[in-house]
Design a protein around this motif. Structure first.
Motif, PDB file in Angstrom:
ATOM      1  N   SER A 148       6.635   5.030  -5.357  1.00 53.64           N
ATOM      2  CA  SER A 148       5.630   4.213  -4.675  1.00 53.64           C
ATOM      3  C   SER A 148       6.257   3.559  -3.451  1.00 53.64           C
ATOM      4  CB  SER A 148       5.066   3.147  -5.607  1.00 53.64           C
ATOM      5  OG  SER A 148       6.044   2.159  -5.891  1.00 53.64           O
ATOM      6  N   ALA A 150       5.461   0.332  -2.600  1.00 57.09           N
ATOM      7  CA  ALA A 150       5.266  -1.110  -2.739  1.00 57.09           C
ATOM      8  C   ALA A 150       6.603  -1.843  -2.620  1.00 57.09           C
ATOM      9  CB  ALA A 150       4.615  -1.425  -4.088  1.00 57.09           C
ATOM     10  N   THR A 151       6.571  -2.995  -1.994  1.00 57.93           N
ATOM     11  CA  THR A 151       7.780  -3.810  -1.866  1.00 57.93           C
ATOM     12  C   THR A 151       8.068  -4.592  -3.141  1.00 57.93           C
ATOM     13  OG1 THR A 151       6.446  -5.600  -0.906  1.00 57.93           O
ATOM     14  CG2 THR A 151       7.478  -4.046   0.627  1.00 57.93           C
ATOM     15  N   TYR A 152       7.046  -4.736  -3.984  1.00 49.60           N
ATOM     16  CA  TYR A 152       7.181  -5.477  -5.233  1.00 49.60           C
ATOM     17  C   TYR A 152       7.505  -4.505  -6.367  1.00 49.60           C
ATOM     18  CZ  TYR A 152       5.821  -8.374  -9.242  1.00 49.60           C
ATOM     19  OH  TYR A 152       5.804  -9.053 -10.432  1.00 49.60           O
ATOM     20  N   ALA A 185       0.424  -5.130  -6.421  1.00 45.99           N
ATOM     21  CA  ALA A 185       1.735  -4.911  -5.805  1.00 45.99           C
ATOM     22  C   ALA A 185       1.618  -4.504  -4.344  1.00 45.99           C
ATOM     23  CB  ALA A 185       2.502  -3.846  -6.583  1.00 45.99           C
ATOM     24  N   ASN A 186       0.482  -3.906  -3.976  1.00 45.69           N
ATOM     25  CA  ASN A 186       0.280  -3.449  -2.594  1.00 45.69           C
ATOM     26  C   ASN A 186      -0.685  -4.334  -1.814  1.00 45.69           C
ATOM     27  OD1 ASN A 186       1.609  -0.556  -2.276  1.00 45.69           O
ATOM     28  ND2 ASN A 186       0.725  -0.653  -4.329  1.00 45.69           N
TER      29      ASN A 186
END
Length: 312
Positions: A148, A150-152, A185-186
């Motif tokens: 993915s 996502a940064t998280y 998350a996004n």
């Protein structure tokens, strides 16, 4: 009374055949909210329960003092994601707690820790247990985080809190959220995770229906929110390309040295080229399927039968 929080908070609890745990869990959540907030509500989402879960909820609601308790009855079994979407849509709180299960392994004070942490500037705060995860969960989150964008970094969570502005933006992004955690998350909002030491508690028991649902959800989430499907197709195409090149070279050498039967080399060349084209086309189809799935899942897909207001 003066020390209680002025924000209106909602708690959405997912309920599916939780007769043995929902009473204790609901009582715990209600106590925390009533002791710390002037105004609160609890929405129990009944996702096709076939046991005495609703009777336990109604029994516990008679002890409520200031918290409003409601039951949202889904029309049929929807699964965790769509049922929680319905509960969050019904909520009106400035902050909304999401409890994905009525089986708790966290201390009651963890609820307020998550809330106060959100006041420090985080629109989404999750609570996760320390220690080892289930093998299937570790595998899923490893693949998800690897593929993915996502940064998280996602992991196992027991519950979370969302601000109203986060809910409003996410609702505008997707009318029906196939996998809430991936959308969160996004979302672009500041979010954080608090870890706690698990305490003894009743373990969550999943029916075969729930296990099947979660397995399908994991596959759908990987296809929708990561590049794993596309990358796998590309890898298979690369392998077939290499295989095609070597097969073509081998067939050409055999043809030039006249050591094969008539027509064999031509047939192999044709089949190699055909396989190359086939897997190239499948890669393109896979990418388009990802796009189509994203568009399809924007539709609202849950239906509920009734809303029971147990307390005012």
């Amino acid at each position: 009374m003066d020390n209680k929080q002025k924000n209106f908070v909602s708690a959405v609890i997912y309920v599916h055949n939780d007769e043995n745990t929902i009473g204790e869990f609901l009582t715990m959540v209600r106590h925390v909210l009533e002791e710390n907030f002037l105004h609160s509500e609890i929405i129990c989402v009944n996702d096709g329960s076939m046991d005495g879960s609703m009777a336990e909820i109604k029994k516990c609601s008679t002890e409520a003092k200031t918290a409003g308790i409601s039951i949202l009855n889904m029309s049929f079994y929807h699964g965790l994601e769509l049922s929680m979407n319905a509960g969050v849509d019904l909520s009106i709180g400035d902050f909304v707690f999401e409890f994905d299960s009525a089986a708790s392994d966290f201390p009651p004070e963890e609820i307020m820790k998550v809330y106060f942490h959100s006041l420090e500037g985080y629109d989404i705060v999750s609570a996760s247990p320390e220690g080892k995860q289930e093998l299937s969960s570790r595998f899923f989150y490893y693949i998800f985080n690897k593929f993915s964008h996502a940064t998280y970094t996602m992991g196992t969570e027991r519950f979370r809190i969302l601000s109203r502005r986060a809910i409003n933006r996410i609702s505008a992004m997707n009318k029906a959220i196939p996998y809430r955690k991936a959308v969160y998350a996004n979302s672009g909002f500041d979010q954080d995770t608090l870890y706690y030491h698990p305490i003894g508690g009743k373990k969550e028991k999943r029916t075969s229906e729930e296990r099947t649902y979660r397995s399908r959800l994991a596959i759908d989430a990987l296809l929708l929110f990561t590049d794993v499907g596309y990358d796998l197709a590309m890898a298979f195409t690369g392998i077939m390309m290499v295989f095609t090149v070597f097969t073509s070279i081998y067939a050409l050498v055999m043809y030039l040295t006249s050591t094969t039967a008539t027509g064999w080399a031509t047939t192999i060349l044709f089949l190699s080229f055909a396989f190359f084209c086939l897997f190239g086309i499948l890669t393109i189809i896979m990418k388009y399927l990802q796009i189509i799935l994203n568009l399809v899942f924007r539709r609202k897909r849950y239906t509920f039968e009734s809303i029971e207001k147990l307390t005012k």
